[in-house]
Design a protein around this motif. Structure first.
Motif, short mmCIF file in Angstrom:
data_model
loop_
_atom_site.label_atom_id
_atom_site.label_comp_id
_atom_site.label_asym_id
_atom_site.label_seq_id
_atom_site.Cartn_x
_atom_site.Cartn_y
_atom_site.Cartn_z
N ASP A 168 53.46 -0.72 47.95
CA ASP A 168 54.76 -1.39 48.04
C ASP A 168 54.56 -2.84 48.49
O ASP A 168 53.90 -3.10 49.50
N GLU A 186 60.52 2.40 57.90
CA GLU A 186 61.14 2.70 56.61
C GLU A 186 61.46 4.20 56.48
O GLU A 186 62.52 4.57 55.96
N THR A 229 55.80 1.49 58.01
CA THR A 229 55.98 2.75 57.30
C THR A 229 56.86 3.71 58.08
O THR A 229 57.75 4.37 57.52
N SER A 271 66.30 -4.10 55.35
CA SER A 271 65.88 -2.98 54.51
C SER A 271 67.04 -2.07 54.17
O SER A 271 67.18 -1.61 53.03
N ALA A 292 61.22 0.48 45.67
CA ALA A 292 62.46 1.18 46.00
C ALA A 292 63.43 1.11 44.82
O ALA A 292 64.14 2.09 44.53
N GLY A 352 56.05 3.02 44.54
CA GLY A 352 56.09 1.94 45.52
C GLY A 352 57.39 1.19 45.58
O GLY A 352 57.89 0.90 46.65
N SER A 399 57.09 4.03 52.70
CA SER A 399 56.49 2.85 52.09
C SER A 399 55.04 2.70 52.57
O SER A 399 54.76 2.79 53.77
N ARG A 417 59.26 7.19 44.99
CA ARG A 417 58.96 6.04 45.86
C ARG A 417 57.51 6.07 46.33
O ARG A 417 56.80 5.07 46.30
#
Length: 438
Positions: free
Chosen positions: A395, A420, A417, A148, A354, A352, A391, A348
């Motif tokens: 997403d 992230e 989530t 990520s 990135a 959703g 997120s 975001r």
């Protein structure tokens, strides 16, 4: 009024993508037209702005992302990704398994798009879990965090590369600063966080069909695998370091800078990979070229989405709204880095994606760079950090993680989530600290 039009335009973008499930590229073009007309631009001028925005954005990126997709395909198909994972895990041992997977995710994540890296590495996570008896999330989250971070922070991934080009930032410095910020972000969001969620039980996807697992003889060696996967970074970073140590007119510096040009670095890396991961392994050139051709289909829509974001960016500039926003914010006591991060976070959460969040934010805050003198490289990283925040169910990465780890939506929110969001917050902290020194 100009700011209100932009807010309404972003709300329309959210509705078209999230509510009506419209293709993101088409949604961007519609919103670009709507914002341009609402801002008082002539119809012909709006269309020309959209054309220029698409052309200027893609001119640089087509080469970078195209060559990047080819390199990633070669790394995956040759077994280099599998070799890197298995050797690092064996080297680090069960006790330090998380750090082996962090390093694997980072190395493999640089040349591979997030979704590709995820699908390639997830069977290896399942295999390691089965052989060690360790909890699945304890094993998997560190690698996912690495993937990520490389996706959100580092070129040659789509959004960081596109924003670096938009801001005319130095690619090498962006990479260097990004790696510095990435290390603590991955550490906290991966190994540390995964130790706090022992009560969340994840199980491998039952009907998941493992891809072909190559034997040791079928895979390239570990040294050549790592070297080939990281060659673009090596060339770009070598050029950046040389710039810091030698005058620009020094004898060999033009050649070093040529090698460090992102396009040339990617081209050289692909040519090296064709030999080291293809021809040297006994593969035929026709098969290698066929594999590379198929890799391009995977980035077509990504390129179109980036093009759409470039169109909106150009409309915001040509209509004068970007300068209006910059003038409104330039005397603000709030750091432009924090503003960029916050705008990216809001988009975001709404949209959703990135990539969409990062590129849309870049078009909005770009004038702040000239107005405030903030480092464009740090602005790239601030936006990248914000684009990974919070997120949730809109997403695709959320659902990819949920399904492969067999989690409920509640548990996915508690794991994916939070992971992230941790990456996004740690990225912002890293950017703000670095801003004290650069």
């Amino acid at each position: 009024m100009p700011l209100l039009i932009v807010i309404l335009g972003l709300f329309l973008l959210f509705l078209l993508i999230a509510k009506f499930k419209l293709n993101a590229f088409i949604a961007f073009i519609i919103v670009s037209l709507a914002v341009g007309i609402a801002e008082g631009m002539d119809l012909d001028q709006v269309v020309k702005s959209i054309e220029h925005g698409i052309g200027n954005t893609l001119g640089f990126l087509v080469m970078i992302l195209g060559l990047g997709a080819m390199l990633g395909k070669l790394v995956a198909d040759s077994g280099a990704a599998q070799q890197i994972t298995t050797k690092l895990v064996a080297k680090f041992g069960v006790k330090n398994i998380q750090w082996a997977l962090v390093l694997t995710g980072f190395i493999v994540g640089i040349p591979l798009f997030y979704e590709v890296g995820f699908v390639i590495l997830i069977p290896l996570i399942f295999t390691i879990t089965a052989s060690t008896g360790l909890p699945l999330l304890y094993v998997g989250l560190p690698m996912i965090a690495s993937l990520s971070v490389t996706h959100g922070y580092l070129p040659p991934h789509p959004a960081p590369t596109a924003i670096t080009a938009m801001f005319e930032a130095d690619m090498g410095k962006t990479l260097l600063y990004g790696i510095i910020i990435a290390i603590p972000a991955i550490t906290v969001a991966g190994p540390w966080f995964s130790r706090t969620i022992k009560n969340v039980k994840a199980t491998p996807l039952k009907d998941f069909v493992n891809p072909t697992v190559l034997t040791e003889e079928e895979m390239p060696g570990i040294n050549i695998s790592i070297f080939t996967a990281l060659l673009p970074i090596i060339l770009i970073m070598f050029s950046t370091i040389a710039d810091l140590l030698f005058p620009k007119d020094y004898g060999f510096m033009p050649f070093v800078n040529f090698l460090g040009n992102p396009v040339i670095a990617m081209l050289i890396s692909v040519l090296v990979a064709i030999y080291t991961l293809g021809l040297a392994r006994g593969k035929r050139m026709t098969d290698i070229m066929g594999s590379m051709s198929s890799s391009i289909s995977g980035i077509t829509m990504v390129l179109l989405i980036i093009a759409g974001a470039g169109a909106l960016k150009e409309v915001l500039i040509d209509s004068g709204v970007s300068l209006y926003i910059a003038d409104s914010l330039k005397d603000s006591s709030v750091s432009p880095l924090l503003l960029a991060w916050f705008v990216a976070t809001v988009i975001r959460v709404c949209v959703g994606s990135a990539t969409v969040a990062g590129l849309t934010t870049a078009g909005i805050v770009m004038p702040l760079i000239g107005a405030t003198g903030v480092s464009p490289e740090l602005m790239v990283l601030a936006i990248g950090s914000g684009s990974l925040m919070l997120s949730h169910v809109n997403d695709g990465g959320f659902w990819l993680f949920k399904e492969y780890f067999n989690l409920s939506i509640k548990d996915t929110l508690k794991t994916w989530t939070v992971m992230e969001t941790t990456v996004g917050v740690m990225g912002l902290i890293g950017v703000m600290i670095l801003s004290l020194f650069v």
